[in-house]
Design an enzyme around this catalytic site. Structure first.
Site, PDB file in Angstrom:
ATOM      1  N   ASP A  38      16.517   8.366  39.329  1.00 26.74           N
ATOM      2  CA  ASP A  38      17.615   9.337  39.909  1.00 26.74           C
ATOM      3  C   ASP A  38      16.818  10.645  40.062  1.00 26.74           C
ATOM      4  O   ASP A  38      17.405  11.437  41.207  1.00 26.74           O
ATOM      5  CB  ASP A  38      18.480   9.754  38.663  1.00 26.74           C
ATOM      6  CG  ASP A  38      19.400   8.444  38.271  1.00 26.74           C
ATOM      7  OD1 ASP A  38      19.953   8.095  39.290  1.00 26.74           O
ATOM      8  OD2 ASP A  38      19.415   8.071  37.063  1.00 26.74           O
ATOM      9  N   GLU A  82      15.291   0.509  29.768  1.00 28.40           N
ATOM     10  CA  GLU A  82      14.596   0.697  30.827  1.00 28.40           C
ATOM     11  C   GLU A  82      13.289   1.459  30.218  1.00 28.40           C
ATOM     12  O   GLU A  82      12.446   1.111  30.609  1.00 28.40           O
ATOM     13  CB  GLU A  82      15.194   1.886  32.025  1.00 28.40           C
ATOM     14  CG  GLU A  82      16.216   0.978  32.804  1.00 28.40           C
ATOM     15  CD  GLU A  82      17.016   1.981  33.762  1.00 28.40           C
ATOM     16  OE1 GLU A  82      17.767   1.367  34.511  1.00 28.40           O
ATOM     17  OE2 GLU A  82      17.158   3.215  33.499  1.00 28.40           O
TER      18      GLU A  82
HETATM   19  C1  5RP Z   1      20.017   3.077  36.002  1.00 30.46           C
HETATM   20  C2  5RP Z   1      18.668   4.031  36.744  1.00 30.46           C
HETATM   21  C3  5RP Z   1      18.475   3.843  38.161  1.00 30.46           C
HETATM   22  O1  5RP Z   1      17.401   3.470  38.418  1.00 30.46           O
HETATM   23  C4  5RP Z   1      18.899   5.085  38.973  1.00 30.46           C
HETATM   24  O2  5RP Z   1      20.222   5.443  38.526  1.00 30.46           O
HETATM   25  C5  5RP Z   1      18.840   4.742  40.341  1.00 30.46           C
HETATM   26  O3  5RP Z   1      19.817   3.985  40.950  1.00 30.46           O
HETATM   27  P1  5RP Z   1      19.952   3.840  42.555  1.00 30.46           P
HETATM   28  O4  5RP Z   1      18.825   2.943  42.750  1.00 30.46           O
HETATM   29  O5  5RP Z   1      21.285   3.226  42.495  1.00 30.46           O
HETATM   30  O6  5RP Z   1      19.866   5.141  43.271  1.00 30.46           O
HETATM   31  O7  5RP Z   1      18.085   4.617  36.071  1.00 30.46           O
HETATM   32  O8  5RP Z   1      20.071   3.486  34.623  1.00 30.46           O
END
Ligand code: 5RP
Length: 221
Positions: free
Chosen positions: A84, A103
């Site tokens: 993010d 994760e």
């Molecule tokens: C999920 C995460 C994702 O890796 C993060 O939200 C990025 O998502 P996106 O690739 O849809 O932008 O941490 O828990």
């Protein structure tokens, strides 16, 4: 290129890091979804994957990619996930998709951790993106009060229950100048399962999609 096209570009570019006979950790999110599509073309080469969420598991199953139980693998050779927010030391905020606990476990188990994203995720100081925290439901109010003492504005993520049966609190208003210290502090609050600050275990490599191609960053320590 649209943001989704950038995500697709980097989701497929990371395939060059996937070696035969390896165990691959698979993250969660829209960028990882492109990676899973690419990984399906190599599914006969790898030993299998460890999945970080029910949503990734669903997609992996649809594409008949072999899934392994994390308790029965000795190690994870490489972990691919989205992010993010990312700083130049490759410390991160993760958990926008709510899968932060699995994760973080996979990140800890992995020999190599590569994050994939479009370059808009790269910032100098973490905290612009609300920091997700997975919390035991009965500790919601207590944990929220402790987060206010740390200068944050906690927001309960309504109608979300994690794969582990917990809730998510997203914390706004944090300018995270010392990510390791903040990660350690939040980790000690009773009721916190996982904080989505990945500072003690940053990524090893970031692949960032730009209009001009994929840029590679290596962690500066
Ligand atoms: C999920 C995460 C994702 O890796 C993060 O939200 C990025 O998502 P996106 O690739 O849809 O932008 O941490 O828990």
């Amino acid at each position: 290129m649209t943001q989704d096209e950038l995500k697709k570009m980097v989701g497929w570019a990371v395939l060059e890091y996937i070696m035969p006979n390896t165990v691959v950790g698979v993250g969660t999110g829209s960028t990882v979804s492109h990676f899973i599509n690419g990984l399906a073309t190599r599914k006969h080469l790898i030993t299998g994957v460890v999945s970080s969420s029910s949503s990734s598991t669903y997609k992996l199953n649809e594409l008949s990619i072999p899934i392994l139980d994390s308790n029965y693998v000795n190690n994870i050779d490489i972990y691919i996930d989205g992010v993010d927010e990312l700083n130049p030391s490759l410390m991160m905020i993760k958990g926008g998709g709510g899968a932060l606990t699995q994760e973080k476990i996979i990140a800890a188990m992995a020999k190599q951790f590569i994050v994939i994203a479009d370059k808009s995720k790269l910032v100098n100081t973490l905290g612009g993106f609300p920091l997700p925290i997975e919390v035991i439901p009965m500790a919601r109010t207590y944990v929220s009060h402790q987060l206010i003492k740390l200068g944050g504005i906690p927001k309960y993520r309504k109608n979300v229950i994690t794969d582990n049966g917990n809730i998510i609190i997203d914390v706004q208003n944090l300018k995270i100048l010392d990510p390791i210290n903040l990660e350690n502090k939040i980790n000690t609050i009773p009721g916190v399962v996982t904080v989505g600050l990945f500072a003690n275990r940053p990524a090893d490599i970031a692949l960032l999609a730009t209009q001009y191609g994929v840029q590679k960053l290596i962690a500066i320590n």
